[in-house]
Design a protein around this motif. Structure first.
Motif, PDB file in Angstrom:
ATOM      1  N   ALA A  11       7.342   4.300 -23.796  1.00 42.24           N
ATOM      2  CA  ALA A  11       8.914   4.742 -24.458  1.00 42.24           C
ATOM      3  C   ALA A  11      10.317   4.208 -23.517  1.00 42.24           C
ATOM      4  O   ALA A  11       9.768   3.121 -22.870  1.00 42.24           O
ATOM      5  CB  ALA A  11       9.047   6.848 -24.218  1.00 42.24           C
ATOM      6  N   ASP A  12      11.404   4.243 -23.901  1.00 43.41           N
ATOM      7  CA  ASP A  12      12.519   3.365 -23.089  1.00 43.41           C
ATOM      8  C   ASP A  12      12.725   4.001 -21.498  1.00 43.41           C
ATOM      9  O   ASP A  12      12.833   5.389 -21.644  1.00 43.41           O
ATOM     10  CB  ASP A  12      13.572   3.754 -24.417  1.00 43.41           C
ATOM     11  CG  ASP A  12      14.636   2.569 -23.123  1.00 43.41           C
ATOM     12  OD1 ASP A  12      14.767   1.773 -23.672  1.00 43.41           O
ATOM     13  OD2 ASP A  12      15.667   3.258 -22.577  1.00 43.41           O
ATOM     14  N   GLU A  13      12.605   3.275 -20.978  1.00 40.34           N
ATOM     15  CA  GLU A  13      12.916   3.332 -19.383  1.00 40.34           C
ATOM     16  C   GLU A  13      14.042   4.441 -19.071  1.00 40.34           C
ATOM     17  O   GLU A  13      14.331   5.130 -18.575  1.00 40.34           O
ATOM     18  CB  GLU A  13      12.459   2.513 -18.651  1.00 40.34           C
ATOM     19  CG  GLU A  13      11.226   2.055 -18.459  1.00 40.34           C
ATOM     20  CD  GLU A  13      10.755   0.943 -17.809  1.00 40.34           C
ATOM     21  OE1 GLU A  13      11.989   0.826 -16.408  1.00 40.34           O
ATOM     22  OE2 GLU A  13       9.191   1.455 -17.050  1.00 40.34           O
ATOM     23  N   TYR A  14      14.762   4.312 -19.775  1.00 38.41           N
ATOM     24  CA  TYR A  14      16.513   4.306 -19.151  1.00 38.41           C
ATOM     25  C   TYR A  14      16.401   5.379 -20.206  1.00 38.41           C
ATOM     26  O   TYR A  14      17.348   6.188 -19.218  1.00 38.41           O
ATOM     27  CB  TYR A  14      17.793   3.376 -20.004  1.00 38.41           C
ATOM     28  CG  TYR A  14      19.392   3.818 -20.080  1.00 38.41           C
ATOM     29  CD1 TYR A  14      19.443   4.199 -18.886  1.00 38.41           C
ATOM     30  CD2 TYR A  14      19.376   3.968 -21.289  1.00 38.41           C
ATOM     31  CE1 TYR A  14      21.044   4.484 -19.702  1.00 38.41           C
ATOM     32  CE2 TYR A  14      20.821   4.936 -22.419  1.00 38.41           C
ATOM     33  CZ  TYR A  14      21.009   5.682 -20.496  1.00 38.41           C
ATOM     34  OH  TYR A  14      22.668   5.571 -20.533  1.00 38.41           O
ATOM     35  N   LEU A  15      15.871   5.941 -21.440  1.00 42.30           N
ATOM     36  CA  LEU A  15      16.508   7.086 -21.920  1.00 42.30           C
ATOM     37  C   LEU A  15      15.313   8.583 -20.452  1.00 42.30           C
ATOM     38  O   LEU A  15      15.807   9.397 -20.442  1.00 42.30           O
ATOM     39  CB  LEU A  15      15.791   6.590 -23.767  1.00 42.30           C
ATOM     40  CG  LEU A  15      16.868   6.046 -24.574  1.00 42.30           C
ATOM     41  CD1 LEU A  15      16.162   6.270 -26.100  1.00 42.30           C
ATOM     42  CD2 LEU A  15      18.113   6.493 -24.617  1.00 42.30           C
ATOM     43  N   GLN A  16      14.261   8.040 -20.408  1.00 43.49           N
ATOM     44  CA  GLN A  16      13.210   8.884 -20.110  1.00 43.49           C
ATOM     45  C   GLN A  16      13.652   9.415 -18.863  1.00 43.49           C
ATOM     46  O   GLN A  16      14.153  10.004 -18.562  1.00 43.49           O
ATOM     47  CB  GLN A  16      12.320   8.560 -19.926  1.00 43.49           C
ATOM     48  CG  GLN A  16      10.936   8.141 -20.955  1.00 43.49           C
ATOM     49  CD  GLN A  16      11.449   9.748 -22.266  1.00 43.49           C
ATOM     50  OE1 GLN A  16      11.163  10.617 -21.236  1.00 43.49           O
ATOM     51  NE2 GLN A  16      11.607   9.476 -23.547  1.00 43.49           N
TER      52      GLN A  16
END
Length: 351
Positions: A323-328
């Motif tokens: 998954a995307d690091e920023y979103l998580q």
């Protein structure tokens, strides 16, 4: 010019008695070295606590340098351990008989060979099926039992793993189990100071404490960090030097994210997350350090800590899945803000 040799290998104990902080294990294994009576063995425990070192030391002390190569087969998770290699290389090695017990150059040289399967809990899926680490057919499990039983007179298996729960009972029950404990800070500091003395390095008390903290009881990791810092920063090493080579997120960065969570201001929190991503720190490491900080937070109730920890776990799983690091990280920060504000969980942000 500094030697290119890795300090992990340079300072690896060569004898069982030199392995640090595993007194119970060493006491039992010393009898094996004296009598030559060696069962199948299962070494388990956290990484960097001496499992592989102990297994290889036993083999060296039993056979000596002359017979070591012909009597010991070591397979690591980094090797090709697919089903064909396991069926051929291991079985063929196990099947070959050796001569009778005869001392040679002071070594006991018992009449069997040793197969060391390092990181046995992370073998390939096909190989796991053969070795019954997953849930294969009963026939496959019986095949392994027959292999170990058929050649037990001439071959011993040493299984090495971090998680004993991933080794199924039919295998575990055939082995003498040895648990390796995480190394205490005192033991790690003693070994690190010895290496510093040998290599002409200076570590102050704060740097020594930092090294023990970021290594989490893993002596191999601590020695690697120490060597990396020595190569980059010279003979005088500070806490900041060790943190920079370890990949650990600096405490001030973790505190900035926590402060954003306490503020209740989503725009401020979003800015801190963006700053963190821009600095290139790993989000998974931030989740680990956030968890440690949340557990020690005095202003949160157990329920609030549980809510945050649940979200940290979910985000960590998502990161493993790609998954995307920023979103998580933003999802974690958003939910942590709600937990700090005591807003019910059903109203927490989801990303």
């Amino acid at each position: 010019m500094q030697s290119s040799q890795q300090w992990v290998e340079k300072y690896r104990p060569r004898q069982v008695k030199d392995v640090a902080y595993q007194e119970e294990v060493i006491r039992v294994l010393t009898n094996t070295l004296e009598t030559g009576s060696c069962p199948h063995m299962l070494f388990y425990g956290p990484p960097g606590t001496g499992k592989t070192t102990t297994a290889l030391a036993i083999a060296r002390q039993l056979f000596g340098p002359e017979l070591y190569k012909s009597r010991v087969l070591e397979l690591n998770a980094s090797d090709d351990r697919g089903i064909n290699v396991v069926r051929t290389k291991i079985k063929d090695f196990a099947a070959v008989a050796v001569g009778t017990s005869k001392r040679k150059n002071g070594y006991l040289c018992p009449p069997f060979k040793i197969i060391v399967l390092d990181e046995a809990d992370s073998m390939t899926e096909d190989a796991q099926a053969l070795f019954a680490f997953t849930q294969p057919s009963i026939a496959v499990q019986n095949a392994l039992r027959r292999t170990m039983e058929t050649y037990s007179k001439v071959t011993r298996f040493f299984f090495i793993c971090n998680y004993v729960s991933r080794i199924i009972e039919p295998l575990a029950s055939r082995c003498a189990k040895f648990r390796f404990k995480p190394l205490s800070e005192v033991i790690m500091s003693s070994r690190i100071l010895y290496i510093c003395k040998e290599e002409g390095l200076y570590l102050d008390t704060a740097a020594l404490s930092t090294l023990s903290s970021i290594s989490h009881g893993d002596l191999r990791r601590a020695i690697t960090y120490l060597q990396s810092a020595a190569r980059l920063f010279g003979s005088s090493i500070s806490s900041e030097n060790l943190i920079s080579v370890s990949g650990v997120v600096p405490e001030k960065v973790v505190e900035a994210v926590l402060q954003a969570c306490r503020s209740g201001n989503f725009d401020f929190a979003n800015k801190e997350v963006n700053n963190f991503i821009a600095e290139g720190y790993p989000a998974s490491q931030m989740l680990t350090q956030l968890f440690e900080a949340i557990v020690e937070e005095n202003d949160l109730s157990d329920e609030q800590k549980a809510r945050i920890s649940k979200k940290l776990g979910e985000a960590d799983k998502c990161l493993v899945d790609g998954a995307d690091e920023y979103l998580q990280l933003l999802a974690v920060v958003s939910n942590t803000m709600k937990a700090f504000s005591n807003i019910p969980e059903e109203f927490a942000y989801e990303c």
